[in-house]
Design a protein around this motif. Structure first.
Motif, PDB file in Angstrom:
ATOM      1  N   GLY A  31       0.813  -1.225   0.000  1.00 24.95           N
ATOM      2  CA  GLY A  31       0.000   0.000   0.000  1.00 24.95           C
ATOM      3  C   GLY A  31       0.844   1.272   0.000  1.00 24.95           C
ATOM      4  O   GLY A  31       0.365   2.356   0.310  1.00 24.95           O
ATOM      5  N   PHE A  32       2.110   1.156  -0.421  1.00 26.01           N
ATOM      6  CA  PHE A  32       2.980   2.336  -0.454  1.00 26.01           C
ATOM      7  C   PHE A  32       2.537   3.358  -1.489  1.00 26.01           C
ATOM      8  O   PHE A  32       2.905   4.522  -1.430  1.00 26.01           O
ATOM      9  CB  PHE A  32       4.429   1.929  -0.765  1.00 26.01           C
ATOM     10  N   PHE A  33       1.764   2.891  -2.480  1.00 30.55           N
ATOM     11  CA  PHE A  33       1.333   3.763  -3.585  1.00 30.55           C
ATOM     12  C   PHE A  33      -0.166   4.036  -3.548  1.00 30.55           C
ATOM     13  O   PHE A  33      -0.733   4.604  -4.460  1.00 30.55           O
ATOM     14  CB  PHE A  33       1.741   3.137  -4.925  1.00 30.55           C
ATOM     15  N   ALA A  34      -0.812   3.608  -2.425  1.00 24.55           N
ATOM     16  CA  ALA A  34      -2.278   3.729  -2.314  1.00 24.55           C
ATOM     17  C   ALA A  34      -2.746   5.158  -2.086  1.00 24.55           C
ATOM     18  O   ALA A  34      -3.805   5.548  -2.568  1.00 24.55           O
ATOM     19  CB  ALA A  34      -2.783   2.824  -1.195  1.00 24.55           C
ATOM     20  N   PHE A  35      -1.933   5.938  -1.368  1.00 26.19           N
ATOM     21  CA  PHE A  35      -2.330   7.304  -0.995  1.00 26.19           C
ATOM     22  C   PHE A  35      -1.170   8.272  -1.194  1.00 26.19           C
ATOM     23  O   PHE A  35      -0.022   7.845  -1.296  1.00 26.19           O
ATOM     24  CB  PHE A  35      -2.791   7.330   0.485  1.00 26.19           C
ATOM     25  N   PRO A  36      -1.459   9.597  -1.207  1.00 29.23           N
ATOM     26  CA  PRO A  36      -0.372  10.576  -1.401  1.00 29.23           C
ATOM     27  C   PRO A  36       0.699  10.451  -0.310  1.00 29.23           C
ATOM     28  O   PRO A  36       0.378  10.224   0.858  1.00 29.23           O
ATOM     29  CB  PRO A  36      -1.101  11.926  -1.306  1.00 29.23           C
ATOM     30  N   VAL A  37       1.959  10.599  -0.693  1.00 30.24           N
ATOM     31  CA  VAL A  37       3.065  10.592   0.265  1.00 30.24           C
ATOM     32  C   VAL A  37       3.072  11.953   0.964  1.00 30.24           C
ATOM     33  O   VAL A  37       3.017  12.981   0.301  1.00 30.24           O
ATOM     34  CB  VAL A  37       4.407  10.355  -0.447  1.00 30.24           C
ATOM     35  N   THR A  38       3.114  11.934   2.304  1.00 30.69           N
ATOM     36  CA  THR A  38       3.109  13.213   3.059  1.00 30.69           C
ATOM     37  C   THR A  38       4.528  13.559   3.510  1.00 30.69           C
ATOM     38  O   THR A  38       5.377  12.687   3.658  1.00 30.69           O
ATOM     39  CB  THR A  38       2.231  13.069   4.323  1.00 30.69           C
ATOM     40  N   ASP A  39       4.737  14.851   3.771  1.00 28.55           N
ATOM     41  CA  ASP A  39       6.049  15.305   4.263  1.00 28.55           C
ATOM     42  C   ASP A  39       6.352  14.712   5.637  1.00 28.55           C
ATOM     43  O   ASP A  39       7.508  14.579   6.021  1.00 28.55           O
ATOM     44  CB  ASP A  39       6.081  16.840   4.346  1.00 28.55           C
ATOM     45  N   SER A  40       5.290  14.327   6.363  1.00 26.01           N
ATOM     46  CA  SER A  40       5.545  13.773   7.708  1.00 26.01           C
ATOM     47  C   SER A  40       6.153  12.368   7.602  1.00 26.01           C
ATOM     48  O   SER A  40       7.041  12.024   8.379  1.00 26.01           O
ATOM     49  CB  SER A  40       4.261  13.728   8.534  1.00 26.01           C
ATOM     50  N   ILE A  41       5.730  11.570   6.605  1.00 23.44           N
ATOM     51  CA  ILE A  41       6.343  10.225   6.489  1.00 23.44           C
ATOM     52  C   ILE A  41       7.583  10.270   5.595  1.00 23.44           C
ATOM     53  O   ILE A  41       8.426   9.386   5.659  1.00 23.44           O
ATOM     54  CB  ILE A  41       5.358   9.161   5.951  1.00 23.44           C
ATOM     55  N   ALA A  42       7.674  11.315   4.761  1.00 20.99           N
ATOM     56  CA  ALA A  42       8.840  11.423   3.867  1.00 20.99           C
ATOM     57  C   ALA A  42       9.349  12.859   3.917  1.00 20.99           C
ATOM     58  O   ALA A  42       8.883  13.712   3.156  1.00 20.99           O
ATOM     59  CB  ALA A  42       8.434  11.040   2.450  1.00 20.99           C
ATOM     60  N   PRO A  43      10.288  13.170   4.821  1.00 23.56           N
ATOM     61  CA  PRO A  43      10.783  14.525   5.010  1.00 23.56           C
ATOM     62  C   PRO A  43      11.216  15.212   3.715  1.00 23.56           C
ATOM     63  O   PRO A  43      11.946  14.613   2.918  1.00 23.56           O
ATOM     64  CB  PRO A  43      11.989  14.325   5.938  1.00 23.56           C
ATOM     65  N   GLY A  44      10.699  16.432   3.493  1.00 23.65           N
ATOM     66  CA  GLY A  44      11.093  17.223   2.325  1.00 23.65           C
ATOM     67  C   GLY A  44      10.478  16.772   1.022  1.00 23.65           C
ATOM     68  O   GLY A  44      10.801  17.269  -0.052  1.00 23.65           O
ATOM     69  N   TYR A  45       9.541  15.816   1.093  1.00 20.94           N
ATOM     70  CA  TYR A  45       8.983  15.227  -0.133  1.00 20.94           C
ATOM     71  C   TYR A  45       8.415  16.276  -1.087  1.00 20.94           C
ATOM     72  O   TYR A  45       8.744  16.293  -2.267  1.00 20.94           O
ATOM     73  CB  TYR A  45       7.887  14.207   0.204  1.00 20.94           C
ATOM     74  N   SER A  46       7.603  17.209  -0.534  1.00 21.09           N
ATOM     75  CA  SER A  46       6.898  18.179  -1.399  1.00 21.09           C
ATOM     76  C   SER A  46       7.846  19.199  -2.023  1.00 21.09           C
ATOM     77  O   SER A  46       7.491  19.852  -3.001  1.00 21.09           O
ATOM     78  CB  SER A  46       5.812  18.913  -0.603  1.00 21.09           C
ATOM     79  N   SER A  47       9.087  19.314  -1.483  1.00 16.85           N
ATOM     80  CA  SER A  47      10.024  20.258  -2.120  1.00 16.85           C
ATOM     81  C   SER A  47      10.909  19.543  -3.139  1.00 16.85           C
ATOM     82  O   SER A  47      11.605  20.182  -3.917  1.00 16.85           O
ATOM     83  CB  SER A  47      10.886  20.936  -1.048  1.00 16.85           C
TER      84      SER A  47
END
Ligand SMILES: COc1ccc(OC)c(-c2cc(C(C)=O)n3cccnc23)c1
Length: 121
Positions: free
Chosen positions: A30-46
């Protein structure tokens, strides 16, 4: 339902939901089931500027945002490439994305889609 009321719109929707289910079944964790958040993946959105995940693809199918299977395939490849950009090659996320990408390319190949079109029509 779709703004495109013609029968093709409905057939495409059925086809894309079928393909989504096949591909999502391969994402066992389920790693691809939902959007990855910055809280579980630091700096993801940048780092990732065009995030994509299966739940977003399901919403796009329902909203008729895919006019061809190729549009759908592009989002699938984007989702896998994002994971192979953000995560290092030795991580489970990178490895899962690479595996998913190969499965998806095969499932979305011209031959497979032609066969599916025949069975669907
Ligand atoms: C460990 O449990 C989960 C649960 C959900 C996830 O993404 C929806 C992820 C996840 C998914 C990803 C991806 C896809 O890059 N990821 C990257 C770093 C850290 N976590 C993740 C992990």
């Amino acid at each position: 339902s779709c703004t495109l009321r013609d029968s093709d719109g409905i057939i495409l929707k059925q086809m894309l939901n079928h393909l989504l289910k096949i591909l999502q079944n391969k994402d066992v964790n389920g790693f691809f089931a939902f959007p990855v958040t910055d809280s579980i993946a630091p700096g993801y959105s940048s780092i990732i500027h065009h995030p994509m995940d299966f739940s977003t693809m399901a919403v796009k199918i329902e909203a008729c945002e895919y006019f061809t299977v190729m549009d759908f395939k592009k989002d699938f490849i984007l989702m896998c490439n994002n994971a192979m950009t953000y995560n290092r090659p030795d991580t489970i996320y990178y490895k899962e994305a690479k595996r998913l990408l190969h499965i998806g390319i095969r499932q979305l190949s011209k031959e497979k889609l032609l066969h599916l079109k025949k069975t669907q029509s």
